[in-house]
Design a protein around this motif. Structure first.
Motif, PDB file in Angstrom:
ATOM      1  N   TYR A  68      23.207  31.621 -29.909  1.00  0.00           N
ATOM      2  CA  TYR A  68      22.562  32.732 -29.633  1.00  0.00           C
ATOM      3  C   TYR A  68      21.941  32.934 -28.238  1.00  0.00           C
ATOM      4  O   TYR A  68      20.674  32.976 -28.113  1.00  0.00           O
ATOM      5  CB  TYR A  68      21.798  33.116 -30.660  1.00  0.00           C
ATOM      6  N   ASP A  69      22.416  32.511 -27.182  1.00  0.00           N
ATOM      7  CA  ASP A  69      21.903  32.881 -25.852  1.00  0.00           C
ATOM      8  C   ASP A  69      22.210  34.299 -25.535  1.00  0.00           C
ATOM      9  O   ASP A  69      22.755  34.821 -26.389  1.00  0.00           O
ATOM     10  CB  ASP A  69      22.612  31.762 -24.795  1.00  0.00           C
ATOM     11  N   ALA A  70      21.794  34.574 -24.421  1.00  0.00           N
ATOM     12  CA  ALA A  70      21.842  36.282 -24.249  1.00  0.00           C
ATOM     13  C   ALA A  70      23.353  36.849 -24.383  1.00  0.00           C
ATOM     14  O   ALA A  70      23.628  37.692 -25.085  1.00  0.00           O
ATOM     15  CB  ALA A  70      21.630  36.725 -22.631  1.00  0.00           C
ATOM     16  N   GLN A  71      24.447  36.015 -23.849  1.00  0.00           N
ATOM     17  CA  GLN A  71      25.656  36.207 -24.044  1.00  0.00           C
ATOM     18  C   GLN A  71      26.020  36.171 -25.464  1.00  0.00           C
ATOM     19  O   GLN A  71      26.823  37.116 -26.253  1.00  0.00           O
ATOM     20  CB  GLN A  71      26.709  35.434 -23.317  1.00  0.00           C
ATOM     21  N   GLY A  72      25.606  35.059 -26.270  1.00  0.00           N
ATOM     22  CA  GLY A  72      25.922  35.051 -27.713  1.00  0.00           C
ATOM     23  C   GLY A  72      25.505  36.115 -28.541  1.00  0.00           C
ATOM     24  O   GLY A  72      25.822  36.626 -29.721  1.00  0.00           O
ATOM     25  N   VAL A 132      36.576  38.268 -31.046  1.00  0.00           N
ATOM     26  CA  VAL A 132      35.358  38.467 -30.837  1.00  0.00           C
ATOM     27  C   VAL A 132      34.641  37.309 -31.388  1.00  0.00           C
ATOM     28  O   VAL A 132      33.763  36.361 -30.538  1.00  0.00           O
ATOM     29  CB  VAL A 132      34.596  39.802 -31.195  1.00  0.00           C
ATOM     30  N   THR A 133      34.896  36.753 -32.600  1.00  0.00           N
ATOM     31  CA  THR A 133      34.337  35.352 -33.089  1.00  0.00           C
ATOM     32  C   THR A 133      34.646  34.285 -32.293  1.00  0.00           C
ATOM     33  O   THR A 133      33.846  33.172 -32.049  1.00  0.00           O
ATOM     34  CB  THR A 133      34.520  35.523 -34.649  1.00  0.00           C
ATOM     35  N   ALA A 134      35.873  34.223 -31.860  1.00  0.00           N
ATOM     36  CA  ALA A 134      36.192  33.325 -31.057  1.00  0.00           C
ATOM     37  C   ALA A 134      35.239  33.163 -29.631  1.00  0.00           C
ATOM     38  O   ALA A 134      34.904  31.910 -29.182  1.00  0.00           O
ATOM     39  CB  ALA A 134      37.831  33.300 -30.915  1.00  0.00           C
ATOM     40  N   ALA A 135      35.385  34.291 -29.050  1.00  0.00           N
ATOM     41  CA  ALA A 135      34.466  34.295 -27.875  1.00  0.00           C
ATOM     42  C   ALA A 135      33.205  34.013 -28.125  1.00  0.00           C
ATOM     43  O   ALA A 135      32.550  33.046 -27.393  1.00  0.00           O
ATOM     44  CB  ALA A 135      34.571  35.644 -27.356  1.00  0.00           C
ATOM     45  N   PHE A 136      32.620  34.198 -29.329  1.00  0.00           N
ATOM     46  CA  PHE A 136      31.279  33.861 -29.747  1.00  0.00           C
ATOM     47  C   PHE A 136      30.999  32.392 -29.748  1.00  0.00           C
ATOM     48  O   PHE A 136      30.140  31.688 -29.443  1.00  0.00           O
ATOM     49  CB  PHE A 136      30.916  34.620 -31.083  1.00  0.00           C
ATOM     50  N   ASN A 137      32.202  31.592 -30.664  1.00  0.00           N
ATOM     51  CA  ASN A 137      32.039  30.297 -30.959  1.00  0.00           C
ATOM     52  C   ASN A 137      32.327  29.696 -29.565  1.00  0.00           C
ATOM     53  O   ASN A 137      31.497  28.601 -29.128  1.00  0.00           O
ATOM     54  CB  ASN A 137      33.295  30.033 -31.750  1.00  0.00           C
ATOM     55  N   ARG A 138      33.283  29.868 -28.688  1.00  0.00           N
ATOM     56  CA  ARG A 138      33.486  29.033 -27.305  1.00  0.00           C
ATOM     57  C   ARG A 138      32.418  29.124 -26.462  1.00  0.00           C
ATOM     58  O   ARG A 138      32.159  28.389 -25.742  1.00  0.00           O
ATOM     59  CB  ARG A 138      34.633  29.899 -26.792  1.00  0.00           C
ATOM     60  N   ASN A 139      31.656  30.435 -26.586  1.00  0.00           N
ATOM     61  CA  ASN A 139      30.526  30.693 -25.595  1.00  0.00           C
ATOM     62  C   ASN A 139      29.419  29.693 -25.777  1.00  0.00           C
ATOM     63  O   ASN A 139      28.603  29.249 -24.710  1.00  0.00           O
ATOM     64  CB  ASN A 139      29.675  32.032 -25.944  1.00  0.00           C
ATOM     65  N   VAL A 140      29.268  28.748 -26.807  1.00  0.00           N
ATOM     66  CA  VAL A 140      28.292  27.831 -26.949  1.00  0.00           C
ATOM     67  C   VAL A 140      28.672  26.561 -26.138  1.00  0.00           C
ATOM     68  O   VAL A 140      27.791  25.978 -25.694  1.00  0.00           O
ATOM     69  CB  VAL A 140      28.364  27.391 -28.524  1.00  0.00           C
ATOM     70  N   LEU A 141      29.938  26.345 -25.844  1.00  0.00           N
ATOM     71  CA  LEU A 141      30.340  25.491 -24.691  1.00  0.00           C
ATOM     72  C   LEU A 141      29.697  25.792 -23.293  1.00  0.00           C
ATOM     73  O   LEU A 141      29.316  24.754 -22.542  1.00  0.00           O
ATOM     74  CB  LEU A 141      31.805  25.330 -24.666  1.00  0.00           C
ATOM     75  N   ARG A 142      29.517  27.176 -22.932  1.00  0.00           N
ATOM     76  CA  ARG A 142      29.008  27.376 -21.867  1.00  0.00           C
ATOM     77  C   ARG A 142      27.368  27.225 -22.013  1.00  0.00           C
ATOM     78  O   ARG A 142      26.931  26.705 -21.012  1.00  0.00           O
ATOM     79  CB  ARG A 142      29.238  28.895 -21.497  1.00  0.00           C
ATOM     80  N   SER A 182      27.121  19.403 -18.867  1.00  0.00           N
ATOM     81  CA  SER A 182      28.254  18.860 -19.118  1.00  0.00           C
ATOM     82  C   SER A 182      29.210  19.587 -18.525  1.00  0.00           C
ATOM     83  O   SER A 182      29.177  20.904 -17.788  1.00  0.00           O
ATOM     84  CB  SER A 182      28.508  18.936 -20.561  1.00  0.00           C
ATOM     85  N   ASP A 183      30.644  19.299 -18.610  1.00  0.00           N
ATOM     86  CA  ASP A 183      31.712  20.061 -17.843  1.00  0.00           C
ATOM     87  C   ASP A 183      32.980  20.424 -18.893  1.00  0.00           C
ATOM     88  O   ASP A 183      34.111  20.222 -18.599  1.00  0.00           O
ATOM     89  CB  ASP A 183      32.117  19.411 -16.696  1.00  0.00           C
ATOM     90  N   PHE A 184      32.409  21.229 -19.991  1.00  0.00           N
ATOM     91  CA  PHE A 184      33.486  21.382 -21.209  1.00  0.00           C
ATOM     92  C   PHE A 184      33.946  22.720 -20.445  1.00  0.00           C
ATOM     93  O   PHE A 184      33.650  23.552 -19.444  1.00  0.00           O
ATOM     94  CB  PHE A 184      32.675  22.076 -22.360  1.00  0.00           C
ATOM     95  N   ARG A 185      35.392  22.690 -20.751  1.00  0.00           N
ATOM     96  CA  ARG A 185      36.255  23.895 -20.150  1.00  0.00           C
ATOM     97  C   ARG A 185      36.478  24.738 -21.500  1.00  0.00           C
ATOM     98  O   ARG A 185      37.334  24.307 -22.400  1.00  0.00           O
ATOM     99  CB  ARG A 185      37.640  23.392 -19.745  1.00  0.00           C
ATOM    100  N   ARG A 200      34.538  25.914 -36.118  1.00  0.00           N
ATOM    101  CA  ARG A 200      34.836  24.699 -35.512  1.00  0.00           C
ATOM    102  C   ARG A 200      35.497  25.146 -33.950  1.00  0.00           C
ATOM    103  O   ARG A 200      35.979  26.359 -33.812  1.00  0.00           O
ATOM    104  CB  ARG A 200      36.048  23.866 -36.193  1.00  0.00           C
ATOM    105  N   LEU A 201      35.411  24.171 -32.962  1.00  0.00           N
ATOM    106  CA  LEU A 201      36.143  24.361 -31.627  1.00  0.00           C
ATOM    107  C   LEU A 201      36.919  23.228 -31.880  1.00  0.00           C
ATOM    108  O   LEU A 201      36.363  22.060 -31.778  1.00  0.00           O
ATOM    109  CB  LEU A 201      34.950  24.244 -30.654  1.00  0.00           C
ATOM    110  N   VAL A 202      38.263  23.287 -31.710  1.00  0.00           N
ATOM    111  CA  VAL A 202      39.201  22.216 -31.750  1.00  0.00           C
ATOM    112  C   VAL A 202      39.991  22.031 -30.384  1.00  0.00           C
ATOM    113  O   VAL A 202      40.247  22.977 -29.805  1.00  0.00           O
ATOM    114  CB  VAL A 202      40.366  22.519 -32.797  1.00  0.00           C
ATOM    115  N   ALA A 203      39.868  20.990 -29.875  1.00  0.00           N
ATOM    116  CA  ALA A 203      40.502  20.631 -28.451  1.00  0.00           C
ATOM    117  C   ALA A 203      42.047  20.863 -28.818  1.00  0.00           C
ATOM    118  O   ALA A 203      42.693  20.291 -29.582  1.00  0.00           O
ATOM    119  CB  ALA A 203      40.162  19.166 -28.276  1.00  0.00           C
ATOM    120  N   GLY A 204      42.607  21.646 -27.768  1.00  0.00           N
ATOM    121  CA  GLY A 204      43.865  22.114 -27.540  1.00  0.00           C
ATOM    122  C   GLY A 204      44.745  20.999 -27.317  1.00  0.00           C
ATOM    123  O   GLY A 204      45.959  20.798 -27.244  1.00  0.00           O
ATOM    124  N   SER A 205      44.058  20.044 -26.287  1.00  0.00           N
ATOM    125  CA  SER A 205      44.711  18.830 -25.836  1.00  0.00           C
ATOM    126  C   SER A 205      43.795  17.940 -25.738  1.00  0.00           C
ATOM    127  O   SER A 205      42.548  18.231 -25.668  1.00  0.00           O
ATOM    128  CB  SER A 205      45.463  19.387 -24.358  1.00  0.00           C
TER     129      SER A 205
END
Ligand code: AVI
Length: 323
Positions: free
Chosen positions: A41-45, A216-226, A234-237, A257-262
Motif C-alpha cells: 500500500y504505497d501511493a500507487q498500491g 488489476v490485482t496483478a499490477a497491485f501485486n507486482r507494484n510491491v517489487l517497485r 534492490s533491482d527487481f524487474r 505470490r509473485l513467481v519468477a518467470g525465468s
C-alpha cells in the motif's frame, strides 16, 4: 577464521538505516521469500487497491456495502446509544459517513497509521456533523494497540470499534486473535466490535476475485517489487514476475505470490539473491472463514457473544461482538 583477520567491508545498504528496508531484506533473503502485505500500500498500491474494489470479480466490497445498506437499521438497533464511533483504519472516513446519521454518535475517532493524512478527512467529516466531536488519532492498531486514554469514560459513552473491509483476513489467525483481544480491552462493559470477514465459498469465485481478467490485482501485486526497489535499493524487474493467486484449502486462505518467470538475479541489501524459474515470493494471505470459525476466533479473543448479518449468498459476514 582468526579473530584478528579484518572482515571485508559490507557495502552500505538502505537496510542499515531504515527498519522497513531491513524488514523487506530479511523477508526476501529467506529461503522461502516473503513480503509483508503492508508494503502493498504505497501511493500507487492504494490507487490500484481502490480500482480492485470496483472490479466485477472482487465481490467483497460491493457485498459488504449491500449488507450495510440493507441491514443498517437492524445493526444500528443493536448498538449502544449514545456511543463513540471508533473507525479503525479510517482512511478517508468514507465507510463511516453513512453510519453517523443512523447511530447515536457523540464522538467520532478516526484511527489510522497515516495521522497527518487523516486529519483533513476527519475535519471534513466534523464539518458535516457539527453535533459530533471528531478526533483524528495516529496509531498502528495492528501492533500493540492501546488508545484507551483517548476514549475517556467508556461506561458513560460506550465505544463501537468499527473494522470493516474484511481486513482482519489479511492476518493469520494466531495474529488476529491477540489483535481482536486488544480491541476487546477498549470496549468496557457496553461497547461493541463491528467487524467484517470474508466467508468461505466456491473456490472459483474466490480465486477470480484475486486474479481478475483486467490484471488489476496483478499490477497491485507486482507494484510491491517497485516498493522494494525504492526502499531497499534492490533491482527487481517486476515484469519478470508472474502474479499468482491460489487457494490453500488447509489454511482456508488465498495466497498471493509473485513467481519468477525465468531465473532472476536480484541485488538485495548488498547481497545477490537468485530466484530460480518458478520460485515464488509470498506477498499476502487472505483468510476466508466459515461463520462458525470466525465466531470461534471471536470466542478465543474473549468476546462473550456475537451476531452476524450476511448477504443472500452467504458470501460475506458482518459480525457484532460483545465483550
Ligand atoms: C484489504 N484486503 C481485505 C484485501 C483482501 O481481499 O484480502 C486485499 C486484496 N488483495 C488483493 N485483492 C485485495
Amino acid at each position: 577464521a582468526p579473530a584478528s583477520r579484518p572482515r571485508p567491508a559490507r557495502p552500505e545498504s538502505p537496510a542499515d538505516a531504515d527498519p522497513r528496508a531491513a524488514e523487506l531484506c530479511e523477508g526476501l533473503l529467506r529461503r522461502s521469500a516473503r513480503i509483508d502485505p503492508k508494503f502493498l500500500y504505497d501511493a500507487q498500491g492504494c490507487v490500484l487497491f481502490s480500482a480492485i474494489c470496483e472490479l466485477d470479480e472482487y465481490y467483497p466490497t460491493r457485498t459488504e456495502r449491500e449488507i450495510f445498506r440493507s441491514q443498517r437499521e437492524a445493526i444500528a438497533q443493536a448498538l449502544p446509544d449514545p456511543l463513540q464511533w471508533v473507525d479503525l483504519g479510517c482512511g478517508d472516513c468514507a465507510k463511516s459517513r453513512d453510519w453517523l446519521s443512523h447511530v447515536g454518535a457523540r464522538r467520532y475517532l478516526g484511527v489510522d497509521i497515516a495521522a497527518e493524512w487523516v486529519t483533513g478527512a476527519v475535519a471534513s467529516l466534523g464539518a458535516q456533523h457539527p453535533g459530533i466531536e471528531c478526533v483524528a488519532v495516529g496509531a498502528d492498531f495492528t501492533a500493540g494497540f492501546d488508545i484507551r486514554d483517548r476514549l475517556g469514560d467508556v461506561q458513560a459513552l460506550p465505544p463501537v470499534l468499527f473494522y470493516p473491509g474484511s481486513s482482519i483476513g489479511n492476518f493469520a489467525p494466531d495474529v488476529a486473535v491477540p489483535m481482536l483481544a486488544g480491541f476487546r480491552r477498549h470496549l468496557g462493559p457496553h461497547g461493541r466490535l463491528l467487524i467484517s470477514a470474508d466467508l468461505r465459498k466456491d473456490t472459483a469465485v474466490m480465486k477470480r476475485a484475486y486474479a481478475d481478467a483486467l490484471g488489476v490485482t496483478a499490477a497491485f501485486n507486482r507494484n510491491v517489487l517497485r516498493v522494494c526497489n525504492r526502499l531497499t535499493g534492490s533491482d527487481f524487474r517486476p515484469e519478470n514476475f508472474l502474479h499468482q493467486a491460489r487457494f490453500d484449502e488447509a489454511r482456508s486462505c488465498i495466497e498471493m505470490r509473485l513467481v519468477a518467470g525465468s531465473r532472476q538475479f536480484v541485488r538485495i541489501g548488498g547481497q545477490l539473491r537468485v530466484f530460480e524459474e518458478g520460485e515464488a515470493i509470498v506477498t499476502e494471505h487472505s483468510y476466508k472463514y466459515t461463520p462458525e470459525r470466525f465466531g470461534a476466533l471471536l470466542d478465543e479473543a474473549g468476546f462473550s457473544s456475537h451476531r452476524m448479518w450476511t448477504d443472500p449468498h452467504g458470501w460475506f459476514g458482518v459480525f457484532l461482538a460483545q465483550p
